[in-house]
Design a protein around this motif. Structure first.
Motif, PDB file in Angstrom:
ATOM      1  N   ASP A  22       0.855  -1.187   0.000  1.00  0.00           N
ATOM      2  CA  ASP A  22       0.000   0.000   0.000  1.00  0.00           C
ATOM      3  C   ASP A  22       0.891   1.238   0.000  1.00  0.00           C
ATOM      4  O   ASP A  22       2.108   1.135  -0.068  1.00  0.00           O
ATOM      5  CB  ASP A  22      -0.982  -0.004   1.176  1.00  0.00           C
ATOM      6  N   SER A  23       0.293   2.392   0.086  1.00  0.00           N
ATOM      7  CA  SER A  23       1.064   3.631  -0.040  1.00  0.00           C
ATOM      8  C   SER A  23       2.082   3.825   1.081  1.00  0.00           C
ATOM      9  O   SER A  23       3.037   4.582   0.923  1.00  0.00           O
ATOM     10  CB  SER A  23       0.136   4.842  -0.121  1.00  0.00           C
ATOM     11  N   ASN A  24       1.913   3.137   2.196  1.00  0.00           N
ATOM     12  CA  ASN A  24       2.852   3.262   3.316  1.00  0.00           C
ATOM     13  C   ASN A  24       3.974   2.228   3.297  1.00  0.00           C
ATOM     14  O   ASN A  24       4.865   2.276   4.140  1.00  0.00           O
ATOM     15  CB  ASN A  24       2.102   3.158   4.645  1.00  0.00           C
ATOM     16  N   THR A  25       3.934   1.300   2.363  1.00  0.00           N
ATOM     17  CA  THR A  25       4.936   0.239   2.290  1.00  0.00           C
ATOM     18  C   THR A  25       6.294   0.833   1.924  1.00  0.00           C
ATOM     19  O   THR A  25       6.426   1.531   0.919  1.00  0.00           O
ATOM     20  CB  THR A  25       4.542  -0.814   1.238  1.00  0.00           C
ATOM     21  N   ARG A  26       7.286   0.545   2.757  1.00  0.00           N
ATOM     22  CA  ARG A  26       8.646   1.026   2.486  1.00  0.00           C
ATOM     23  C   ARG A  26       9.241   0.250   1.328  1.00  0.00           C
ATOM     24  O   ARG A  26       9.140  -0.977   1.276  1.00  0.00           O
ATOM     25  CB  ARG A  26       9.528   0.865   3.715  1.00  0.00           C
ATOM     26  N   ILE A  27       9.879   0.989   0.408  1.00  0.00           N
ATOM     27  CA  ILE A  27      10.550   0.333  -0.718  1.00  0.00           C
ATOM     28  C   ILE A  27      11.954   0.910  -0.909  1.00  0.00           C
ATOM     29  O   ILE A  27      12.525   0.830  -1.986  1.00  0.00           O
ATOM     30  CB  ILE A  27       9.734   0.449  -2.031  1.00  0.00           C
TER      31      ILE A  27
END
Length: 76
Positions: A22-27
């Motif tokens: 989701d938009s909060n997933t660290r990449i």
């Protein structure tokens, strides 16, 4: 632009399920260990038509979406 394709690529390098992205997933490099893997992920995105101009600024999946979708909007 298909967000599911982007999620599939990112999920592969995170070794995660696409549903968990989701938009909060660290990449960033804290989530994907090794600069080679980071380079490969951005290379794979580029092969699929999603070029990121400054990957060092991308920390989360939401940052990636903003980068890719803003470029898309600017050129419409």
């Amino acid at each position: 632009m298909n967000p599911d394709i982007i999620k599939e690529i990112v999920a592969t390098f995170l070794k995660a399920n696409i549903q968990d992205i989701d938009s909060n997933t660290r990449i960033d490099n804290k989530a994907i260990q090794g600069s080679i893997l980071m380079h490969r992920m951005y290379s794979e995105l580029k092969k699929n038509g999603y070029e990121v101009n400054n990957p060092a600024d991308i920390k989360t999946f939401g940052d990636l979406e903003k980068e890719l979708f803003m470029v898309d909007i600017l050129f419409l």
